[in-house]
Design a protein around this motif. Structure first.
Motif, PDB file in Angstrom:
ATOM      1  N   ILE A   3       0.867  -1.182   0.000  1.00  0.00           N
ATOM      2  CA  ILE A   3       0.000   0.000   0.000  1.00  0.00           C
ATOM      3  C   ILE A   3       0.899   1.226   0.000  1.00  0.00           C
ATOM      4  N   THR A   4       0.680   2.103  -0.952  1.00  0.00           N
ATOM      5  CA  THR A   4       1.506   3.303  -1.042  1.00  0.00           C
ATOM      6  C   THR A   4       1.101   4.292   0.048  1.00  0.00           C
ATOM      7  N   PRO A   5       2.005   5.185   0.397  1.00  0.00           N
ATOM      8  CA  PRO A   5       1.645   6.219   1.373  1.00  0.00           C
ATOM      9  C   PRO A   5       0.450   7.062   0.929  1.00  0.00           C
ATOM     10  N   ASP A   6       0.366   7.352  -0.372  1.00  0.00           N
ATOM     11  CA  ASP A   6      -0.780   8.124  -0.879  1.00  0.00           C
ATOM     12  C   ASP A   6      -2.085   7.371  -0.667  1.00  0.00           C
ATOM     13  N   LEU A  59      -8.275   6.683  -4.593  1.00  0.00           N
ATOM     14  CA  LEU A  59      -7.811   5.325  -4.331  1.00  0.00           C
ATOM     15  C   LEU A  59      -7.935   4.463  -5.579  1.00  0.00           C
ATOM     16  N   PHE A  60      -9.045   4.612  -6.290  1.00  0.00           N
ATOM     17  CA  PHE A  60      -9.257   3.842  -7.514  1.00  0.00           C
ATOM     18  C   PHE A  60      -8.194   4.204  -8.552  1.00  0.00           C
ATOM     19  N   GLN A  65      -3.117   2.793 -11.570  1.00  0.00           N
ATOM     20  CA  GLN A  65      -1.772   3.139 -12.016  1.00  0.00           C
ATOM     21  C   GLN A  65      -0.793   2.000 -11.829  1.00  0.00           C
ATOM     22  N   ARG A  66      -1.181   0.982 -11.057  1.00  0.00           N
ATOM     23  CA  ARG A  66      -0.248  -0.107 -10.761  1.00  0.00           C
ATOM     24  C   ARG A  66      -0.239  -1.122 -11.837  1.00  0.00           C
TER      25      ARG A  66
END
Length: 66
Positions: A3-6, A59-60, A65-66
């Protein structure tokens, strides 16, 4: 899955908005039980819904982007 910080930040903001909604509901119920007018009307709840939706969209997008 990382999970990214953003993403974590947006998720935390969603939870904070949900906590505000629960507090608003509780305050309205308390005021009604005491025979008083509600403190929060539909527009206040819709405002929080907009906040939640904005962060959910972020979040979506971060997931896409991943």
């Amino acid at each position: 899955m990382n999970i990214t910080p953003d993403a974590l930040g947006h998720f935390a903001l969603v939870l904070a908005a949900q906590a505000r909604v629960l507090g608003m509901e509780a305050e309205n119920k308390h005021r009604e039980a005491c025979g008083n007018a509600i403190a929060y009307d539909l527009s206040a709840f819709f405002g929080e819904a907009d906040v939640i939706e904005q962060h959910a969209r972020q979040l979506f997008e971060l997931g896409a982007q991943r």
